[in-house]
Motif scaffolding. Structure first.
Motif, PDB file in Angstrom:
ATOM      1  N   ILE A  10     -92.694  48.504   7.992  1.00 52.22           N
ATOM      2  CA  ILE A  10     -93.804  48.976   9.262  1.00 52.22           C
ATOM      3  C   ILE A  10     -93.050  49.872  10.591  1.00 52.22           C
ATOM      4  CG2 ILE A  10     -94.190  47.858  11.690  1.00 52.22           C
ATOM      5  CD1 ILE A  10     -93.583  44.688   9.861  1.00 52.22           C
ATOM      6  N   GLY A  11     -94.032  50.924  10.722  1.00 54.12           N
ATOM      7  CA  GLY A  11     -94.368  51.546  11.309  1.00 54.12           C
ATOM      8  C   GLY A  11     -94.213  53.166  10.214  1.00 54.12           C
ATOM      9  N   LYS A  12     -94.211  52.966   8.877  1.00 56.15           N
ATOM     10  CA  LYS A  12     -93.851  54.334   8.491  1.00 56.15           C
ATOM     11  C   LYS A  12     -94.582  54.911   8.298  1.00 56.15           C
ATOM     12  CE  LYS A  12     -92.700  55.632   3.674  1.00 56.15           C
ATOM     13  NZ  LYS A  12     -92.308  57.005   3.537  1.00 56.15           N
ATOM     14  N   GLU A  33     -98.779  49.116   9.162  1.00 55.72           N
ATOM     15  CA  GLU A  33     -99.031  48.291  10.696  1.00 55.72           C
ATOM     16  C   GLU A  33     -97.541  47.231  10.241  1.00 55.72           C
ATOM     17  OE1 GLU A  33    -101.859  48.981  13.231  1.00 55.72           O
ATOM     18  OE2 GLU A  33    -102.950  46.774  12.735  1.00 55.72           O
ATOM     19  N   ASP A  34     -98.048  46.683   8.669  1.00 52.25           N
ATOM     20  CA  ASP A  34     -97.777  45.185   9.149  1.00 52.25           C
ATOM     21  C   ASP A  34     -97.279  45.264   7.827  1.00 52.25           C
ATOM     22  OD1 ASP A  34     -96.360  42.786  10.247  1.00 52.25           O
ATOM     23  OD2 ASP A  34     -99.040  41.945  10.242  1.00 52.25           O
ATOM     24  N   ILE A  35     -96.062  44.007   7.632  1.00 51.80           N
ATOM     25  CA  ILE A  35     -95.967  43.392   6.275  1.00 51.80           C
ATOM     26  C   ILE A  35     -95.620  42.335   6.767  1.00 51.80           C
ATOM     27  CG2 ILE A  35     -93.820  43.620   4.604  1.00 51.80           C
ATOM     28  CD1 ILE A  35     -93.520  46.701   4.869  1.00 51.80           C
ATOM     29  N   TYR A  36     -96.082  41.003   5.511  1.00 53.69           N
ATOM     30  CA  TYR A  36     -96.069  39.562   5.965  1.00 53.69           C
ATOM     31  C   TYR A  36     -96.474  39.462   4.430  1.00 53.69           C
ATOM     32  CZ  TYR A  36    -101.360  40.188   6.680  1.00 53.69           C
ATOM     33  OH  TYR A  36    -102.208  40.859   5.990  1.00 53.69           O
ATOM     34  N   ILE A  80     -99.927  44.071   2.433  1.00 54.79           N
ATOM     35  CA  ILE A  80     -99.130  45.310   3.484  1.00 54.79           C
ATOM     36  C   ILE A  80    -100.325  46.188   4.728  1.00 54.79           C
ATOM     37  CG2 ILE A  80     -98.557  47.463   3.764  1.00 54.79           C
ATOM     38  CD1 ILE A  80     -96.422  46.640   1.980  1.00 54.79           C
ATOM     39  N   ASP A  81    -100.556  45.874   5.206  1.00 55.74           N
ATOM     40  CA  ASP A  81    -101.603  46.821   6.280  1.00 55.74           C
ATOM     41  C   ASP A  81    -101.534  47.881   6.555  1.00 55.74           C
ATOM     42  OD1 ASP A  81    -103.262  43.961   6.663  1.00 55.74           O
ATOM     43  OD2 ASP A  81    -102.873  43.466   8.457  1.00 55.74           O
TER      44      ASP A  81
END
Length: 149
Positions: free
Chosen positions: A11-13, A112-115, A125-126
């Motif tokens: 996240i943030g990559k 932005e996000d991983i869930y 993955i967003d």
């Protein structure tokens, strides 16, 4: 099975910025492919008569930008996502300024996000993309959600 792409540390990559010059043939081809009826997407005179400086890009044209690089799926390869397991789950756009013929767009993309869902069977993955034109005006943002099964 180990899924390196499910690592929350991703996240943030951020990915390298993509630069794209908006060309008439791409605008018209996209407008035809998406069955746009309004002549502002095809004809400069019609666009100007409707208050635009030139031909305007149709909605969702921004998807073209990421696909115009030499290796359009490198962002998936870089985090070991097998392309054959990817589903495009969602796409959301926020538009701030029209995109026009001749614009030079810089697209900045990051995770932005991983869930996970279904006890980790599906990883979502967003990817957030920000689009800025040559005048440093934020044209749009998008969030693309991929589901990896």
């Amino acid at each position: 099975m180990e899924k390196p792409y499910s690592d929350k540390n991703l996240i943030g990559k951020e990915y390298p910025i993509i630069t794209y010059q908006v060309k008439k043939e791409m605008l018209i081809a996209f407008a035809k492919a998406t069955k746009q009826a309004d002549p502002i997407y095809y004809n400069e005179k019609a666009a100007k008569e409707n208050g635009h400086p030139t031909i305007i890009a149709p909605p969702t044209f921004l998807t073209v930008i990421a696909m115009q690089q030499d290796k359009p799926y490198e962002y998936l390869d870089s985090i070991d996502i097998p392309l054959g397991r990817v589903l495009h789950a969602a796409q959301k756009y926020s538009y701030y300024h029209p995109l026009y013929l001749g614009d030079q767009i810089r697209m900045k993309n990051k995770i932005e996000d991983i869930y996970e869902r279904k006890n980790g069977e599906i990883v979502f993955i967003d990817f957030r993309s920000i689009y800025i034109n040559q005048s440093k005006v934020r044209v749009a943002e998008s969030v693309s959600t991929l589901a990896i099964r």
